[in-house]
Design an enzyme around this catalytic site. Structure first.
Site, PDB file in Angstrom:
ATOM      1  N   ASP A 177       0.783  -1.251   0.000  1.00 62.95           N
ATOM      2  CA  ASP A 177       0.000   0.000   0.000  1.00 62.95           C
ATOM      3  C   ASP A 177       0.815   1.302   0.000  1.00 62.95           C
ATOM      4  O   ASP A 177       1.781   1.421   0.765  1.00 62.95           O
ATOM      5  CB  ASP A 177      -0.882   0.078   1.259  1.00 62.95           C
ATOM      6  CG  ASP A 177      -1.593  -1.211   1.578  1.00 62.95           C
ATOM      7  OD1 ASP A 177      -1.448  -2.194   0.835  1.00 62.95           O
ATOM      8  OD2 ASP A 177      -2.294  -1.240   2.608  1.00 62.95           O
ATOM      9  N   ARG A 235      -8.068  -1.484  11.347  1.00 60.74           N
ATOM     10  CA  ARG A 235      -6.826  -0.923  10.794  1.00 60.74           C
ATOM     11  C   ARG A 235      -7.051   0.139   9.715  1.00 60.74           C
ATOM     12  O   ARG A 235      -8.149   0.346   9.238  1.00 60.74           O
ATOM     13  CB  ARG A 235      -5.956  -2.050  10.236  1.00 60.74           C
ATOM     14  CG  ARG A 235      -6.588  -2.897   9.154  1.00 60.74           C
ATOM     15  CD  ARG A 235      -5.608  -4.019   8.766  1.00 60.74           C
ATOM     16  NE  ARG A 235      -6.115  -4.865   7.700  1.00 60.74           N
ATOM     17  CZ  ARG A 235      -6.855  -5.961   7.908  1.00 60.74           C
ATOM     18  NH1 ARG A 235      -7.174  -6.331   9.130  1.00 60.74           N
ATOM     19  NH2 ARG A 235      -7.273  -6.682   6.889  1.00 60.74           N
ATOM     20  N   ASP A 236      -5.947   0.768   9.369  1.00 62.24           N
ATOM     21  CA  ASP A 236      -5.832   1.686   8.229  1.00 62.24           C
ATOM     22  C   ASP A 236      -6.576   3.013   8.410  1.00 62.24           C
ATOM     23  O   ASP A 236      -7.508   3.337   7.658  1.00 62.24           O
ATOM     24  CB  ASP A 236      -6.286   0.999   6.921  1.00 62.24           C
ATOM     25  CG  ASP A 236      -5.624  -0.357   6.709  1.00 62.24           C
ATOM     26  OD1 ASP A 236      -4.545  -0.584   7.279  1.00 62.24           O
ATOM     27  OD2 ASP A 236      -6.192  -1.198   5.979  1.00 62.24           O
TER      28      ASP A 236
HETATM   29  C1  FRU Z   1      -3.933  -3.748   2.538  1.00 55.16           C
HETATM   30  C2  FRU Z   1      -3.357  -4.153   3.891  1.00 55.16           C
HETATM   31  C3  FRU Z   1      -3.833  -3.206   4.973  1.00 55.16           C
HETATM   32  C4  FRU Z   1      -2.758  -3.349   6.023  1.00 55.16           C
HETATM   33  C5  FRU Z   1      -1.522  -3.500   5.168  1.00 55.16           C
HETATM   34  C6  FRU Z   1      -0.473  -4.403   5.755  1.00 55.16           C
HETATM   35  O1  FRU Z   1      -3.180  -4.244   1.462  1.00 55.16           O
HETATM   36  O2  FRU Z   1      -3.693  -5.484   4.185  1.00 55.16           O
HETATM   37  O3  FRU Z   1      -5.118  -3.501   5.464  1.00 55.16           O
HETATM   38  O4  FRU Z   1      -2.673  -2.238   6.861  1.00 55.16           O
HETATM   39  O5  FRU Z   1      -1.952  -4.009   3.915  1.00 55.16           O
HETATM   40  O6  FRU Z   1       0.695  -4.395   4.992  1.00 55.16           O
END
Ligand code: FRU
Length: 527
Positions: free
Chosen positions: A22, A147-148
């Protein structure tokens, strides 16, 4: 060398080696663009995740720096996962990101620049009060579905708001937190939005768009000439979808507009490979710019052998279409300064391989007559399925017509990007396809065909198609950016100067090629 590494990119962002996923915390600070990204310093597969960091003055040429955020606290000791930048009052950047703690619980952390007078922001310090948000017995958030964090936005009540991707059972969830000081965060009673049946929402993005014009707006902007966009990345299908809707700052709820499809079959930024994307507002040029990760279509063994995996799509300028029903995306103009050796061709046949290696091609097609258009069966609702059933070798009436890119001289290998036009209910329907089935003689790749419907009127307007071609990437924009399809391909013959390009029409009816421009692109400075 390009001989041993034929699939490395010339102008799409990628690190010198190893795994990348990402894009994280994209932003502009003191006139410098920053890109952080999920990176494994130890290999070509996912793991040991840190925030790698590069900066640029033009979003095309990049300078790499040391990892900016890496495991160092209890709250991120098992990984520094995705997150976003927020520009706080006074122009100070702040990163909210997901940390993986010693129990493998997903928590949200804060990091800020150590030295604000350094425009490259090389060093970052973490808040001593991390984690700022965590699953508790009280809030019943699943420890592995939290997350995120997005870029936060500020309300007129002086409260910051941020959403975190989550799920409850199979319901996707944008959990809302608010804060007065960016450090102490409180979970809101309701999520900003949720949708049944989608599964986990990764990497949500929530931002305003102007109802008129192509300019972007700052993330906290509200008002009557503003709509909002919510994008989510679906862990289950690895697709993203977005909706356009209305955000009410008083109830802190987002409601998609009528007709917007709030599920995996909704609108996508890209109908090929494109995931975990994120936008930022570029205050310098007043654009909203979209970054997205494109993963490999090759096997893990192949990734390990070549020593890397993952690229970033060309940053795209995005804005709301006049219809208000979808976004328009277009590669940032900065890429055009890499253009050299323009080839303009009046003929419908283009064979550029031995002369120039075409990397950027744009064409317009005008359809002189529609009488013979094939009737669209009402059951043909899935564009990807339709493209795989009617691949490039299936001749029709109006189409297939478009480009064969990365093709070997005798067409043993090629990727076909093309249109077909059907007679629908009271209107003509334009289908755009990217057919990878003949892209490589190597059988060990995923060659799935992709497709999208393009909401344009081919009767009154000419139909445009642009493809950015970069060794193992074919990133295509149909109808002036109304539909995008990105594919990864691994030709074994059509490499470098052996890569040819053709414009074609395999339909029975005449199509006029009214415009065609093609360029080679200089290599960008990336690693
Ligand atoms: C998306 C993801 C996110 C996570 C990250 C981990 O591709 O799975 O949800 O934060 O990659 O690398």
């Amino acid at each position: 060398t390009s001989e041993s590494q034929p699939y490395r990119t010339g102008y799409h962002f990628q690190p010198p080696k190893n795994w990348m996923n990402d894009p994280n915390g994209p932003m502009i600070y003191k006139g410098i663009y920053h890109l952080f990204y999920q990176y494994n310093p130890k290999g070509a597969v996912w793991g040991n995740i840190v925030w790698a960091h590069s900066t640029s003055t033009d979003l095309i040429n990049w300078t790499p720096h040391d990892a900016a955020i890496y495991p160092s606290q209890k709250s991120d000791i098992n990984g520094c996962w995705s997150g976003s930048a927020t520009i706080l009052p006074g122009g100070k950047p702040a990163m909210l990101y997901t940390g993986i703690d010693p129990n493998n619980t997903q928590v949200q952390n804060l990091a800020v620049p150590k030295n604000l007078s350094d425009p490259h922001l090389i060093e970052w310090v973490k808040s001593p009060t991390n984690p700022l948000m965590a699953p508790t017995a009280m809030n019943q958030i699943n420890v592995s579905s939290f997350r995120d964090p997005t870029t936060a936005w500020l309300g007129p009540d002086k409260k910051w708001r941020v959403i975190i991707g989550s799920k409850i059972n199979h319901k996707g969830l944008a959990i809302l937190y608010t804060s007065k000081n960016f450090v102490k965060w409180t979970q809101a009673k309701h999520p900003l939005h949720s949708a049944e049946g989608t599964g986990m929402w990764e990497c949500p993005d929530f931002f305003p768009v102007a109802t008129k014009g192509v300019y972007g707006v700052e993330t906290s902007k509200l008002g009557s000439s503003i709509k909002h966009v919510l994008k989510v990345s679906l862990d289950d299908t690895k697709h993203e979808y977005y909706t356009i809707g209305t955000y009410n700052i008083f109830t802190d709820k987002y409601v998609p507009d009528k007709g917007q499809v709030d599920s995996d079959s909704g609108l996508r930024y890209d109908y090929g490979k494109f995931y975990a994307s994120k936008t930022f507002f570029d205050i310098l040029t007043q654009r909203r710019i979209l970054w997205g990760w494109i993963n490999e279509s090759s096997s893990v063994e192949h990734d390990i052998k070549k020593g890397w995996s993952g690229v970033q799509a060309i940053p795209r300028n995005i804005w709301l279409d006049k219809s208000g029903k979808q976004l328009i995306q277009w590669p940032i103009v900065e890429i055009e300064k890499l253009r050299v050796n323009q080839v303009k061709l009046p003929s419908k046949f283009l064979k550029a391989g031995s002369v120039v290696e075409v990397k950027d091609i744009e064409a317009s097609f005008k359809i002189p007559g529609f009488e013979k258009a094939e009737v669209l069966d009402p059951s043909w609702t899935d564009p990807q399925l339709l493209c795989s059933q009617k691949g490039v070798s299936v001749k029709g009436a109006l189409g297939p017509f478009g480009f064969l890119v990365l093709s070997s001289k005798s067409l043993e290998e090629y990727t076909a990007v093309f249109f077909r036009i059907f007679k629908g209910h009271g209107k003509y329907v334009v289908l755009m396809c990217s057919d990878q089935s003949r892209s490589s003689l190597d059988a060990d790749n995923d060659k799935t065909t992709y497709g999208a419907f393009v909401d344009v009127d081919p009767v009154h307007k000419s139909l445009s198609l642009r493809s950015l071609i970069d060794h193992s990437i074919v990133e295509s924009f149909g109808g002036g950016g109304k539909a995008c399809i990105t594919a990864r391909v691994y030709p074994t013959l059509a490499i470098d100067h052996e890569a040819h390009l053709y414009a074609f029409n395999y339909g029975t009816e005449k199509i006029n090629l009214t415009n065609l421009s093609a360029w080679s692109l200089k290599k960008a400075q990336i690693s």
